[in-house]
Design an enzyme around this catalytic site. Structure first.
Site, PDB file in Angstrom:
ATOM      1  CG  ASP A 237      -2.004  -1.260   1.177  1.00  0.00           C
ATOM      2  OD1 ASP A 237      -1.621  -2.357   0.475  1.00  0.00           O
ATOM      3  OD2 ASP A 237      -2.787  -1.244   2.168  1.00  0.00           O
TER       4      ASP A 237
ATOM      5  CD  GLU B  56      -0.907  -6.244   8.654  1.00  0.00           C
ATOM      6  OE1 GLU B  56      -1.210  -5.621   9.773  1.00  0.00           O
ATOM      7  OE2 GLU B  56      -1.333  -5.728   7.533  1.00  0.00           O
TER       8      GLU B  56
HETATM    9  C1  DGY Z   1      -6.268  -1.852   3.726  1.00  0.00           C
HETATM   10  O1  DGY Z   1      -7.302  -1.884   3.983  1.00  0.00           O
HETATM   11  O2  DGY Z   1      -5.456  -1.523   4.450  1.00  0.00           O
HETATM   12  C2  DGY Z   1      -5.912  -2.841   2.783  1.00  0.00           C
HETATM   13  O3  DGY Z   1      -4.496  -3.027   2.533  1.00  0.00           O
HETATM   14  C3  DGY Z   1      -6.514  -2.628   1.398  1.00  0.00           C
HETATM   15  O4  DGY Z   1      -6.343  -3.787   0.664  1.00  0.00           O
END
Ligand code: DGY
Length: 418
Positions: free
Chosen positions: A161, A385
């Site tokens: 992201d 995570e």
């Molecule tokens: C989030 O909501 O952070 C996810 O990575 C989107 O896929």
């Protein structure tokens, strides 16, 4: 019972707890739906103790496939108030409420690993999945290529992201008209571990643009402010094509079209070589600007079957900078932020893919060292995570499906080889 048996049991327990019946959520709270690449890795974890459930995970993912072949990055099977943006914001047009973008295509590769555990069962399950995977890969080839490299149309599509790879493209967006919205991620996880508001405004702006255009790929391409050719997508699709071709041949299918795509993607991967950096890098298609980032995605080249001696030297140099590799960005990069998502932390799934590639290149010591270091990280810090590469500190969500899955399928000393 060995120390690893206890961790195996914890990992199985996480998969069972995150199982929502036919699909697995990444972690409760932060990610309460089915995510595309998370599910593919989850399947590898399930395959260690329940082969039928492993195939089921991938089959459920493909129930969300759109008529144009796209397989969405999120399937909103059941409502959950704790996540933003919801399917009402996305307005996906598929058979199941969904997002409107895809994610790194790792399903065929994980399917092949699972297939090899029992080729007879694998052939029966792949009979049903093969055409769907081909259709998904064809969609990438039709809508996501730039000079043969695979582009993302949203940072969430690459799964990485807030990687610096998108900084140039993101800066070109003025997120006018986004309006008020309430983020939910920062109510589950400390905001220092998550993307910033600057990023989120632009994420939502891109979602609103796609929804307004009805997720029509041709309309979205026209005048898009965000199109970045990226190593994650290019290398994962190239690898997935090779794995799909192998399974296709075993099923007696014609794999000519896939072989053609492999050639295109090999040429495309070469366009991601940044000479100044001496590394595979992301290329902003609109401005032609390089990201200048030695990311963990750069090291997926081997996973895609591509070798360059420079990458081997770089790999050693990056590992020398951290206690736990492979960092999503090395500390020598001034954009490094050890806990902030894809701007520094170590991710188990990336390590698995890098190790598969290292082993393919005959770098078996390096592959084993990465497995052992990832096992050490999980054993010391739990099924987080992601992890701070400097001290291994756990970050993001906990009881995380894909960390449990890669433990079972690869990192655990008991894992039955991938
Ligand atoms: C989030 O909501 O952070 C996810 O990575 C989107 O896929």
């Amino acid at each position: 019972m060995t120390w690893a048996d206890g961790f195996d049991e914890q990992a199985r327990e996480i998969l069972r707890r995150n199982d929502r019946g036919g699909y697995t959520i990444p972690t409760s709270g932060l990610y309460p739906y089915q995510w595309n690449w998370d599910s593919a890795f989850a399947a590898l974890g399930f395959a260690q103790f329940d082969l039928d459930r492993a195939w089921c995970e991938i089959e459920t993912l493909f129930t969300g496939q759109w008529t144009n072949g796209m397989v969405p990055h999120i399937l909103f099977h059941a409502p959950d108030e704790g996540y933003f943006p919801s399917h009402e914001v996305w307005q996906g047009t598929g058979p199941i409420p969904s997002s409107g973008i895809s994610q790194p295509p790792v399903a065929a590769t994980m399917a092949r690993l699972i297939y090899e555990r029992d080729p007879e069962i694998g052939a029966a399950r792949m009979e049903m999945l093969f055409d769907k995977m081909v259709a998904w890969h064809r969609w990438f080839m039709a809508w996501r290529l730039d000079r043969g490299a695979v582009c993302v149309t949203h940072p969430w599509e690459a799964g990485r992201d807030n990687a610096p790879d998108w900084d140039v493209a993101m800066a070109a967006i003025t997120p006018d008209g986004v309006g008020e919205y309430k983020r939910r991620d920062t109510s589950h996880v400390d905001s220092s571990m998550r993307p910033t508001k600057y990023d989120y405004d632009r994420y939502i702006w891109l979602v609103q643009r796609g929804a307004r255009l009805g997720w029509d790929e041709a309309a979205m391409l026209d005048g898009t402010p965000f199109r970045v050719a990226d190593p994650t997508m290019t290398f994962t699709l190239l690898r997935a094509m090779r794995d799909l071709a192998v399974m296709g041949a075993a099923l007696g299918r014609d794999t000519g079209e896939i072989e053609g795509w492999i050639k295109v993607l090999e040429a495309g991967a070469a366009t991601l070589w940044n000479d100044d950096l001496g590394c595979y890098d992301s290329r902003d298609v609109r401005s032609g600007t390089w990201a200048g980032a030695v990311s963990n995605a750069s090291f997926l080249c081997w996973y895609a079957g591509i070798d360059r001696p420079e990458m081997r030297d770089l790999y050693r140099d990056v590992l020398a900078q951290v206690k736990y590799g492979v960092p999503s960005l090395p500390p020598s990069d001034d954009r490094f932020d050890g806990k902030r998502y894809w701007r520094g932390p170590v991710w188990g799934v990336m390590n698995l893919m890098i190790a598969l590639g290292l082993a393919d290149m005959g770098l078996t010591d390096e592959a084993e060292a990465l497995r052992a270091s990832t096992a050490d990280l999980v054993a010391q810090q739990g099924f987080a995570e992601y992890f701070d590469p400097r001290d291994g500190g756990p970050a993001g969500g906990s009881s995380f499906t894909w960390t449990a899955a890669i433990w079972l399928g690869w990192a655990s000393p008991n894992a039955q080889g991938v």
